[in-house]
Write a protein that holds these residues in place. Structure first.
Motif, PDB file in Angstrom:
ATOM      1  N   MET A   1      -6.168  39.039   4.143  1.00 23.12           N
ATOM      2  CA  MET A   1      -6.041  39.683   2.841  1.00 23.12           C
ATOM      3  C   MET A   1      -5.224  40.970   2.944  1.00 23.12           C
ATOM      4  O   MET A   1      -4.370  41.256   2.122  1.00 23.12           O
ATOM      5  CB  MET A   1      -7.440  40.005   2.294  1.00 23.12           C
ATOM      6  N   LEU A  17      -5.835  43.733  -6.892  1.00 23.70           N
ATOM      7  CA  LEU A  17      -6.276  42.753  -5.892  1.00 23.70           C
ATOM      8  C   LEU A  17      -7.333  43.346  -4.962  1.00 23.70           C
ATOM      9  O   LEU A  17      -8.348  42.697  -4.652  1.00 23.70           O
ATOM     10  CB  LEU A  17      -5.076  42.270  -5.078  1.00 23.70           C
ATOM     11  N   ALA A  21     -11.124  42.173  -4.743  1.00 21.16           N
ATOM     12  CA  ALA A  21     -11.628  41.658  -3.470  1.00 21.16           C
ATOM     13  C   ALA A  21     -12.886  42.404  -3.041  1.00 21.16           C
ATOM     14  O   ALA A  21     -13.864  41.792  -2.581  1.00 21.16           O
ATOM     15  CB  ALA A  21     -10.548  41.783  -2.394  1.00 21.16           C
TER      16      ALA A  21
END
Length: 537
Positions: A1, A17, A21
Motif C-alpha cells: 500500500m 487513500l 486505509a
C-alpha cells in the motif's frame, strides 16, 4: 500500500487513500477483536443461563421425588419440558445416578443412556459446563448434581443449548457490527475527502513536490542575495535569517543558529518590534548592528489583515557608500562630456553666425583657430597622459573651465603612464574630478580665477597636485575637512572631499593640503601606481 502511495498521485488522492486505509484497517481489527469477544461473551452468557436454569430445576420437589421414589415421572417430565420452553433452552435432561435419562424433550429417548460422554464428573458430584455432541447435535451443556435434603446425590440435571443457536446469535450481532463498520468507512471516506480538500486549500493547491521545489528555490534566493534578510514572528522570535544577515550580525562560525530565539538576543536596537506593534513600515533607516552601520528596511508581515510578524532587509552602509562613490565617478564622466558638448555647441553657433553673415574669411580663420587650439590641446594632454580614459576626462575638465570662465592649466611637467591595473583610473577620476570641482567652487567668487593640475610619476608613485587662487580654507573646518557634510561653503555640500578620502583608502594613498586665506589652496595627493611601460615620456 505504501509503495502505491509513492506513485505520482496527487496529495488529495494520497490523503484520501491513506485515511481510508487507516480507517478500514482499524475497523477490520476492531471487527476481529469484537467478534472474538462476542463469541466468548455469547458462550459465557449462555453457560450462565443454562446453569441458572439447571439450579432452578434441581430444587424442584418433583425432580427429587421423581429420582428418589420414581413416582410422578410424567409430572417431572412435563415440568422439565415446560421449564425448557420458558427458559428458551433446547432441552432439559434429568439423569439418574446410572446416567439413564428420566426426562427428555423426545419421549423416545427416556430410559436410554445419556449421550456425549461428558457426564461422568457430574455423576461424581461436580457442577460444570461443557460442549459436546449429543443426540440433537453439538450443544453447550450445564451439569448440576441433584441432592436430597440429607445431602445424598440422586441424579444430575443437564440443560443444553445447541451451538447452532449460539452461532445464529453471534451472526446477528456481527451483522450489526458489520453495518456499523460500513457506516464508519463511509464517514471515514467523507472525512478523508474534506480533510484532503482542506489541506489542499491550506497549501494553495500545491503538491508536496512543488512545495519542496519552491522551498529550495526560496532558500537559494535568500542565501544568494547581497542584502541581509531577517524575519520574526509576532512575539519577536526569529523565524528566518540568511547567510548575509549572519555575516553582518557577526554570527559567522558560531554553532548555534539564531532561528527560534528572541531577536533581542542578537540585535539590541532593531526596529522590528516597533513595526510589529505599529504595523507601519520603516524604510532606509540607519542602524548599527554590533558596531557595523547598516541601512535597514523593516516591513510588517500582514496575513488576513493581522500583523503576524515583521521582516527586515539591510545592507552594510559602507558597501552602499562604495556604490554611491562608483556612481559619482560615472557622474563625473557624464558632467565632463556634457561640458565638452556644450562648448562644441557654442562653437557651432559661432560658425553658423559667420556663415549667415557670409564672413567667410573670418569663418576660415575661426575654424583654423579652433582646430589648431583643439589639436594643440589634445596633443598636449595625450602626450603627458598616456591613459586615454583619463586624458579624455582631463580634456573635458579643460572645456568645463572655459565654460566657467576659469583658467585651468595642466602643468608642463605632468606625466602619467598607463597603469598596470585599469581599476585605479576610476578611482583617479573620482579623486581628480572632486578636487577640480572643489577648486572651481573655491575660485567662483575670486577676482582672479585660476586652477593648476600637476601630475607626475616617479618610482611607482603618482603625485597629484591641484591648486587654486580661491579664498582659502577656513581654520575652523581645516581639521574636519574630509568628514562627510563638512564644508566651508553653504548648502548641501561637504561630500566631494569625503569621497576623495574613501578612494584614497582603497588605493592606500595619502592627501595633504596647504591653504592661505585670501591666496588659495593646494591639495597634494600621493598614490601607489604600478605601470605597464617603463620608458620616459
Amino acid at each position: 500500500m505504501f509503495l502505491f502511495l509513492h506513485r505520482n498521485l496527487k496529495l488529495q488522492t494520497k490523503i484520501m487513500l491513506l485515511t481510508f486505509a487507516v480507517v478500514a484497517i482499524a475497523l477490520l481489527i476492531t471487527n476481529i477483536l469484537v467478534s472474538q469477544n462476542i463469541e466468548f461473551d455469547a458462550q459465557k452468557a449462555t453457560a450462565r443461563k443454562a446453569a441458572s436454569v439447571a439450579h432452578l430445576i434441581v430444587k424442584s420437589p418433583l425432580v427429587v421425588e421423581g429420582l428418589v421414589e420414581e413416582k410422578n415421572i410424567e409430572a417431572m417430565q412435563k415440568y422439565a419440558n415446560e421449564s425448557g420452553v420458558a427458559a428458551e433452552v433446547e432441552y432439559i435432561v434429568i439423569l439418574d445416578m446410572k446416567g439413564i435419562r428420566k426426562s427428555h424433550p423426545n419421549f423416545e429417548k427416556i430410559g436410554q443412556k445419556f449421550v456425549g460422554g461428558d457426564e461422568a464428573e457430574a455423576l461424581a458430584g461436580k457442577e460444570y459446563v461443557s460442549v459436546a455432541k449429543g443426540t440433537l447435535g453439538d450443544a453447550l451443556r450445564a451439569f448440576v448434581p441433584v441432592f436430597t435434603p440429607e445431602g445424598e446425590q440422586i441424579g444430575v440435571v443437564v440443560v443444553g443449548v445447541l451451538m447452532d443457536n449460539i452461532k445464529i446469535l453471534e451472526k446477528e450481532t456481527q451483522k450489526a457490527l458489520f453495518l456499523a463498520i460500513v457506516i464508519g468507512m463511509i464517514i471515514g471516506i467523507i472525512g478523508a475527502y474534506f480533510l484532503s480538500k482542506n489541506v489542499k486549500n491550506i497549501l494553495f493547491g500545491l503538491e508536496p513536490e512543488a512545495i519542496a521545489n519552491r522551498l529550495e528555490e526560496r532558500n537559494a534566493m535568500l542565501q544568494s542575495v547581497y542584502e541581509g534578510i531577517l524575519a520574526v514572528d509576532s512575539r519577536g522570535i526569529i523565524t528566518l535569517v540568511n547567510a548575509e544577515a549572519i555575516r553582518i550580525l557577526g554570527l559567522t562560525g558560531k554553532d548555534d543558529s539564531p532561528v527560534g530565539k528572541s531577536i533581542t538576543s542578537y540585535v539590541q536596537n532593531t526596529n522590528l518590534l516597533d513595526v510589529i506593534d505599529s504595523g507601519v513600515a520603516q524604510v532606509d533607516q540607519e542602524q548599527e548592528f554590533h558596531g557595523s552601520p547598516v541601512i535597514a528596511n523593516c516591513l510588517p508581515m500582514i496575513v488576513n489583515g493581522k500583523v503576524v510578524g515583521a521582516i527586515s532587509t539591510f545592507r552594510d552602509k559602507t558597501e552602499v557608500k562604495d556604490l554611491a562613490e562608483q556612481l559619482t565617478g560615472v557622474q563625473d564622466y557624464v558632467d565632463a562630456l556634457r561640458a565638452r558638448a556644450h562648448e562644441f555647441m557654442n562653437q557651432l553657433h559661432v560658425i553658423l553666425g559667420l556663415v549667415k553673415l557670409k564672413s567667410y574669411s573670418q569663418l576660415a580663420s575661426y575654424i583654423n583657430k579652433i582646430a589648431s587650439e583643439h589639436e594643440e590641446e589634445i596633443s598636449f594632454v595625450t602626450k603627458r597622459i598616456r591613459e586615454p580614459l583619463l586624458a579624455g576626462f582631463i580634456l573635458s575638465k579643460l572645456s568645463l573651465s572655459r565654460e566657467k570662465n576659469v583658467i585651468m592649466n595642466l602643468a608642463e611637467e605632468t606625466y602619467v603612464p598607463k597603469p598596470w591595473n585599469n581599476e585605479v583610473i576610476h578611482e583617479m577620476v573620482t579623486i581628480i574630478g572632486n578636487l577640480i570641482e572643489n577648486a572651481f567652487d573655491a575660485v567662483s567668487s575670486s577676482p582672479y580665477k585660476e586652477i593648476e593640475l600637476h601630475m607626475y610619476y616617479d618610482k611607482e608613485t603618482l603625485s597629484i597636485h591641484v591648486s587654486d587662487t580661491g579664498e582659502g580654507i577656513l581654520p575652523e573646518v581645516s581639521n574636519t575637512l574630509f568628514e562627510k557634510g563638512i564644508s566651508s561653503k553653504d548648502g548641501n555640500r561637504g561630500f566631494g572631499l569625503h569621497l576623495v578620502q574613501r578612494s584614497l583608502e582603497r588605493l592606500k594613498g595619502t592627501i595633504e593640503f596647504e591653504s592661505r586665506p585670501g591666496e588659495g589652496t593646494i591639495f597634494m595627493v600621493t598614490i601607489p601606481y604600478a605601470v605597464k611601460e617603463k620608458e620616459p615620456p
